[in-house]
Design a protein around this motif. Structure first.
Motif, short mmCIF file in Angstrom:
data_model
loop_
_atom_site.label_atom_id
_atom_site.label_comp_id
_atom_site.label_asym_id
_atom_site.label_seq_id
_atom_site.Cartn_x
_atom_site.Cartn_y
_atom_site.Cartn_z
N GLY A 51 22.92 84.09 52.18
CA GLY A 51 22.15 85.32 52.24
C GLY A 51 22.92 86.49 51.68
N CYS A 52 22.17 87.50 51.23
CA CYS A 52 22.77 88.74 50.74
C CYS A 52 21.71 89.83 50.82
N LYS A 53 22.12 91.08 50.65
CA LYS A 53 21.17 92.19 50.56
C LYS A 53 20.39 92.04 49.25
N THR A 54 19.14 92.50 49.22
CA THR A 54 18.30 92.33 48.04
C THR A 54 18.86 93.02 46.80
N ALA A 55 19.66 94.05 46.96
CA ALA A 55 20.22 94.77 45.81
C ALA A 55 21.10 93.86 44.95
N ALA A 56 21.57 92.75 45.52
CA ALA A 56 22.46 91.84 44.79
C ALA A 56 21.71 91.02 43.74
N GLY A 57 20.39 90.95 43.82
CA GLY A 57 19.60 90.18 42.86
C GLY A 57 19.16 88.83 43.42
N LEU A 58 18.22 88.20 42.73
CA LEU A 58 17.61 86.96 43.24
C LEU A 58 18.53 85.74 43.18
N ASP A 59 19.61 85.80 42.42
CA ASP A 59 20.50 84.66 42.30
C ASP A 59 21.55 84.70 43.41
N VAL A 60 21.10 84.47 44.64
CA VAL A 60 21.96 84.53 45.82
C VAL A 60 23.19 83.64 45.64
N HIS A 61 23.00 82.49 45.02
CA HIS A 61 24.09 81.52 44.85
C HIS A 61 25.16 82.00 43.88
N LEU A 62 24.90 83.09 43.16
CA LEU A 62 25.86 83.59 42.18
C LEU A 62 26.48 84.94 42.53
N VAL A 63 26.02 85.58 43.61
CA VAL A 63 26.56 86.90 43.95
C VAL A 63 28.04 86.77 44.33
N PRO A 64 28.80 87.84 44.16
CA PRO A 64 30.21 87.79 44.58
C PRO A 64 30.33 87.43 46.06
N TYR A 65 31.39 86.70 46.38
CA TYR A 65 31.59 86.21 47.75
C TYR A 65 31.51 87.34 48.78
N ASP A 66 32.08 88.51 48.46
CA ASP A 66 32.11 89.60 49.44
C ASP A 66 30.74 90.24 49.68
N LYS A 67 29.72 89.84 48.93
CA LYS A 67 28.35 90.34 49.13
C LYS A 67 27.52 89.39 50.00
N LEU A 68 28.05 88.21 50.31
CA LEU A 68 27.31 87.23 51.11
C LEU A 68 27.29 87.60 52.59
N VAL A 69 26.24 87.18 53.26
CA VAL A 69 26.05 87.40 54.69
C VAL A 69 26.28 86.08 55.41
N ASP A 70 26.95 86.09 56.55
CA ASP A 70 27.12 84.89 57.36
C ASP A 70 25.78 84.60 58.04
N VAL A 71 25.07 83.60 57.56
CA VAL A 71 23.72 83.31 58.06
C VAL A 71 23.73 82.99 59.55
N HIS A 72 24.68 82.18 60.01
CA HIS A 72 24.74 81.84 61.44
C HIS A 72 24.87 83.11 62.29
N LYS A 73 25.79 83.98 61.93
CA LYS A 73 26.00 85.22 62.70
C LYS A 73 24.80 86.15 62.62
N HIS A 74 24.17 86.20 61.46
CA HIS A 74 23.00 87.07 61.29
C HIS A 74 21.85 86.61 62.18
N ILE A 75 21.58 85.32 62.20
CA ILE A 75 20.53 84.79 63.06
C ILE A 75 20.84 85.10 64.53
N ASP A 76 22.07 84.82 64.95
CA ASP A 76 22.46 85.05 66.35
C ASP A 76 22.32 86.51 66.76
N ALA A 77 22.60 87.42 65.85
CA ALA A 77 22.55 88.85 66.16
C ALA A 77 21.11 89.40 66.14
N ASN A 78 20.17 88.63 65.60
CA ASN A 78 18.80 89.13 65.43
C ASN A 78 17.73 88.21 65.97
N ARG A 79 18.02 87.53 67.06
CA ARG A 79 17.03 86.64 67.67
C ARG A 79 15.93 87.43 68.36
#
Length: 150
Positions: free
Chosen positions: A122-150
């Protein structure tokens, strides 16, 4: 705030940043699976949002990118087959089926698959649709994001 769900009941596996012995770089997402019987299991959307991209990658196999209302993009990778829904289809968190778990012996899905599992990034939408190619520091930890927003 948007509500988030696990994509299915199953073992959470590899986390963002994990440096397994076979890797040269940190893991670029979060995984679910790695248990018997997981192949072909239905995957539900982790939150409400629209389908923005469906594609194949030699590394990730069949993939879908979802844009959520709270400004994130979510990549679902190693799907068992190409998703059949149209772009801009609305997905509902915890309900809408995105695809099925691939990457096993009956559903090969990309060279990075180490057995049947779901890989997400995951990443913020400003990074573009190619989530798999965004710089590592723009990625979101999906596990932590889900846990924080249940």
């Amino acid at each position: 705030m948007a509500e988030y769900f696990d994509p299915f009941k199953g073992n959470r596996g590899d986390e963002l940043g994990n440096m397994a012995s076979y890797r040269k770089n940190p893991h670029r997402g979060s995984d679910w699976g790695a248990k018997k019987g997981i192949e072909n299991k239905p995957i539900v959307a982790i939150t409400n949002g629209r389908v923005k991209k469906i594609f194949w990658s030699d590394v990730l196999g069949h993939c879908l990118v979802q844009a959520s209302a709270d400004g994130y993009l979510w990549l679902y990778a190693h799907l068992a087959e190409k998703p059949t829904m149209e772009l801009n289809t609305m997905l509902f968190g915890g309900q809408s089926v995105v695809g099925r778990v691939g990457g096993g012996k009956n559903t090969p899905s990309g060279s990075a698959s180490t057995g049947a599992h779901l890989h997400m990034a995951g990443c913020k939408t400003a990074a573009g649709l190619d989530v798999h190619l965004v710089p590592y520091d723009k990625l979101v930890d999906v596990h932590k994001h889900i846990d924080a927003n249940r």
